[in-house]
Design an enzyme around this catalytic site. Structure first.
Site, PDB file in Angstrom:
ATOM      1  N   ARG A 113       0.821  -1.213   0.000  1.00 62.78           N
ATOM      2  CA  ARG A 113       0.000   0.000   0.000  1.00 62.78           C
ATOM      3  C   ARG A 113       0.857   1.266   0.000  1.00 62.78           C
ATOM      4  O   ARG A 113       0.440   2.302   0.520  1.00 62.78           O
ATOM      5  CB  ARG A 113      -0.954   0.029   1.194  1.00 62.78           C
ATOM      6  N   ARG A 161      -3.227   6.387   1.130  1.00 69.98           N
ATOM      7  CA  ARG A 161      -3.815   7.499   1.858  1.00 69.98           C
ATOM      8  C   ARG A 161      -2.860   8.248   2.776  1.00 69.98           C
ATOM      9  O   ARG A 161      -3.179   9.358   3.194  1.00 69.98           O
ATOM     10  CB  ARG A 161      -5.002   6.989   2.691  1.00 69.98           C
ATOM     11  N   ARG A 173      -7.316  11.905  -4.862  1.00 64.27           N
ATOM     12  CA  ARG A 173      -8.597  11.346  -4.433  1.00 64.27           C
ATOM     13  C   ARG A 173      -9.651  12.415  -4.168  1.00 64.27           C
ATOM     14  O   ARG A 173     -10.862  12.141  -4.227  1.00 64.27           O
ATOM     15  CB  ARG A 173      -8.395  10.496  -3.182  1.00 64.27           C
ATOM     16  N   ASP A 220      -6.942  -2.571  -7.057  1.00 65.11           N
ATOM     17  CA  ASP A 220      -7.558  -3.251  -5.930  1.00 65.11           C
ATOM     18  C   ASP A 220      -7.813  -4.692  -6.335  1.00 65.11           C
ATOM     19  O   ASP A 220      -8.127  -4.969  -7.505  1.00 65.11           O
ATOM     20  CB  ASP A 220      -8.873  -2.576  -5.528  1.00 65.11           C
ATOM     21  N   TYR A 267     -14.498 -12.304  -0.072  1.00 63.46           N
ATOM     22  CA  TYR A 267     -15.231 -11.071  -0.348  1.00 63.46           C
ATOM     23  C   TYR A 267     -16.506 -11.357  -1.135  1.00 63.46           C
ATOM     24  O   TYR A 267     -17.564 -10.763  -0.882  1.00 63.46           O
ATOM     25  CB  TYR A 267     -14.353 -10.097  -1.130  1.00 63.46           C
TER      26      TYR A 267
END
Length: 338
Positions: free
Chosen positions: A24, A28, A37, A73, A148
């Site tokens: 990652r 963020r 974003r 993703d 998922y």
């Protein structure tokens, strides 16, 4: 390749300094990522190749890591199943797949068509990197992907996917088999588009007891790894969340075994064997600590990694969004100097 230390380590060589990249690493915690974003949704970002390339390169410029990982993703592959995913911000699937009728509605399209934007992003990243460092492509492992699909969201108990596995093992196995085929094709397309290495993320395998993992999951993941290794690029197998599964990970036909933070790196090398290449395994939340602690822990992991055939430094999972980018840079510099 201007900096091939990561690829050399994947091949079992010992570069002059330990290579490092961070799971990652495009995300963020970086203000430049948050600026992107602020303009687009996560879904739009994943489906816009030029923006994917922009954020993929952000940590290369800021941190000096030795490899880039494609910004995407693991669940975009659901486009090839006709399954809608929303990120709110965690993934949510409106219609989870839990019955035979649900399975029959899946579309099973060619991922190179349904996920064409992923391959365009790989090509855009390669062009922007201009061979500065290698590009890593990736996918979720069959079990994590299926979790998922069945749970419909991030889960703590995994009750629905375990119920499927225990109560309808035939249907569970069928889904794992077809997802494995889909993921093989998905990764083949990434290599054809230019990915220099691949990582398989089994983020939720730690939810399973070791014997259940070995019976119901390992054969499918091993088949994925064996097929992908035929593509001619290094493969990293990363299983998270249960140190008891590390011995099974070591049986996978992968070039590199990823290690999470639930086991000491020296002990992990004892488990997988000193002839293997390992990747990991600093607790990502250690980066929220003071600089001296980060330096000490990083040097400890590097020292332990010298017991393996080769070592790629990484975190034990994805970097926290609360991490100070300056601390992340300190980590990279510390590993390079250790």
């Amino acid at each position: 390749m201007q900096n091939d230390s990561f690829l050399r380590a994947c091949r079992g060589e010992r570069p002059e300094r330990t290579p490092i990249w961070l799971m990652r690493q495009a995300g963020r915690y970086l203000p430049e990522y948050r600026a992107v974003r602020a303009r687009v949704s996560f879904e739009e970002l994943c489906r816009t190749p030029d923006l994917c390339a922009e954020v993929t390169l952000q940590p290369i410029d800021r941190l000096g890591v030795d490899a880039a990982i494609l910004f995407s993703d693991i669940l975009v592959v659901f486009d090839a199943l006709g399954v809608d995913v929303r990120f709110e911000p965690s993934p949510v699937i409106a219609a989870p797949v839990r019955t035979r009728a649900d399975v029959d509605r899946l579309q099973w399209m060619d991922p190179r068509e349904a996920c064409h934007y992923v391959y365009a992003a790989v090509r855009a990243c390669k062009a922007a990197l201009a061979d500065r460092v290698p590009l890593i492509g990736f996918c979720g492992a069959p079990f994590t992907t299926l979790s998922y699909l069945v749970e419909g969201k991030t889960s703590r108990e995994f009750e629905h996917v375990k119920a499927l596995m225990f109560c309808e093992p035939g249907l569970f196995g069928q889904l794992m088999e077809r997802l494995t085929d889909l993921l093989i094709d998905y990764l083949r397309g990434q290599v054809e588009a230019g990915a220099d290495a691949l990582q398989v993320f089994d983020s939720w395998a730690g939810a399973l007891a070791p014997d259940d993992y070995r019976e119901h999951v390992q054969p499918h993941t091993a088949r994925l790894c064996a097929a992908v290794r035929e593509f001619g690029v290094p493969l990293i197998m990363f299983t998270r969340g249960n140190a008891n599964l590390l011995a099974y990970s070591a049986e996978m036909p992968a070039d590199v075994i990823g290690v999470d933070w639930s086991i000491d790196m020296a002990r992990a090398i004892d488990v997988v064997g000193p002839e293997r290449v390992v990747q990991g395994n600093l607790d990502p939340f250690a980066l929220l600590g003071p600089p001296a602690l980060v330096e000490r822990k990083a040097r400890g992991v590097v020292a332990a990694g010298r017991r393996a055939r080769a070592h790629i430094f990484n975190l034990g999972h994805g970097i926290s969004r609360h991490t100070d980018p300056a601390i992340a840079r300190l980590l990279v510099d510390t590993v390079h100097d250790a």
